[in-house]
Design an enzyme around this catalytic site. Sequence first.
Site, PDB file in Angstrom:
ATOM      1  N   LYS A   1      -0.105  30.959 -42.492  1.00  0.00           N
ATOM      2  CA  LYS A   1       1.327  30.746 -42.742  1.00  0.00           C
ATOM      3  C   LYS A   1       1.630  29.253 -42.788  1.00  0.00           C
ATOM      4  O   LYS A   1       2.371  28.778 -43.647  1.00  0.00           O
ATOM      5  CB  LYS A   1       2.160  31.408 -41.635  1.00  0.00           C
ATOM      6  CG  LYS A   1       2.147  32.900 -41.702  1.00  0.00           C
ATOM      7  CD  LYS A   1       2.774  33.517 -40.473  1.00  0.00           C
ATOM      8  CE  LYS A   1       2.647  35.032 -40.556  1.00  0.00           C
ATOM      9  NZ  LYS A   1       2.760  35.723 -39.294  1.00  0.00           N
TER      10      LYS A   1
ATOM     11  N   GLN B   1       5.018  36.635 -33.848  1.00  0.00           N
ATOM     12  CA  GLN B   1       3.721  37.213 -34.219  1.00  0.00           C
ATOM     13  C   GLN B   1       3.423  38.401 -33.301  1.00  0.00           C
ATOM     14  O   GLN B   1       3.458  38.265 -32.081  1.00  0.00           O
ATOM     15  CB  GLN B   1       2.643  36.125 -34.077  1.00  0.00           C
ATOM     16  CG  GLN B   1       1.261  36.548 -34.516  1.00  0.00           C
ATOM     17  CD  GLN B   1       1.167  36.784 -36.013  1.00  0.00           C
ATOM     18  OE1 GLN B   1       1.656  36.008 -36.810  1.00  0.00           O
ATOM     19  NE2 GLN B   1       0.545  37.886 -36.386  1.00  0.00           N
TER      20      GLN B   1
ATOM     21  N   ASP C   1      10.618  39.009 -41.079  1.00  0.00           N
ATOM     22  CA  ASP C   1       9.612  40.074 -41.059  1.00  0.00           C
ATOM     23  C   ASP C   1      10.221  41.432 -41.416  1.00  0.00           C
ATOM     24  O   ASP C   1       9.494  42.384 -41.667  1.00  0.00           O
ATOM     25  CB  ASP C   1       8.975  40.156 -39.663  1.00  0.00           C
ATOM     26  CG  ASP C   1       7.541  39.672 -39.673  1.00  0.00           C
ATOM     27  OD1 ASP C   1       6.938  39.656 -40.765  1.00  0.00           O
ATOM     28  OD2 ASP C   1       7.021  39.320 -38.608  1.00  0.00           O
TER      29      ASP C   1
END
Length: 285
Positions: free
Chosen positions: A56, A100, A123
């Site tokens: 990322k 995450q 997300d």
Amino acid sequence: MVTNEGTLIDVKKIVEDKKLNLKSRVNSLKRKGIVPKIAVILANDLEASRIYIKKKRQMCSELGVEEVEYMLDEDTTTDKVLEIIQRLNDDNNVHGILVQLPVFKHLDERKILESISPKKDIDGFHPLNIGKLVMGNNCVTACTPKGIMSIIKNTGIKIESKTAVVVGRSIIVGKPISQLLLNANATVITCHSKTKNLKKYTKMADILVVAAGVPHLITKDMVKKGALVIDVGINRIDGKVVGDVDTNEVLKVAKFVTPVPGGVGITTVVSLLENLIEIVENIDN
Ligand code: NAD
């Protein structure tokens, strides 16, 4: 003699085209004085998560997106993570927040995900965004399903009125991709570990999406001739990465199959950045 009739989809090309498109959108935002910024929170000690965060970071730097990371150790508490998220929610210079997954076991993952502002939920895991997806409203879409939809679109195959079968019902892949396909007017069947006679359903699929996490679950005899097969699985066997589909065999009957590695997996990070840029462009309006 049986030969391969199908095509292995060139997902790398799709990703490269998306990166070019994003780069130009980032540049036009910058010309208006807006620098897209993402905040990444890591609260686990998994090597795989570190590798994913590195990817990322690299893509942010390639596209000119600002990125800030919070690497939390095992002493961290749910309250501490909530405090960081609150600060990021309030910071107008931060447009997207990502935690995450998974987080350390002692942390309240659900509470943490729900504390992210739905407007910064790149997300697409916030219940509000999932609700909007079910209602067919505009929303931030989870990255892997978003990548899958791009791949399908790229083949030129029309989704409407097709029979789509999804194997897997996780909240990360199976459920959202089933919903997206339904929203695109496919007739959708979602299979899972309790489905009896899986082959009966997979054989019906014009579009077959497999996200079960079972190596080579889908064999040639389970696939309809001319189908589009999307292999989401990432399984490690003897140090080799394989998907949920027996690719070489299935290519003998399917029209298109995505490769593993180098398939759906490589669309995930670019989809995340697409979500970010869409959020920033909408704030600007
Ligand atoms: P999960 O374990 O949360 O869910 C798996 C789903 O598959 C469950 O709903 C289960 O009911 C179903 N299932 C399991 N065995 C089955 C069987 N024999 N027949 C029918 N259904 C079965 O997994 P997940 O997070 O959805 O991930 C699925 C796979 O996709 C994994 O291999 C994972 O590594 C991979 N994955 C890839 C990406 C990517 O970017 N390519 C992203 C997320 C997950």
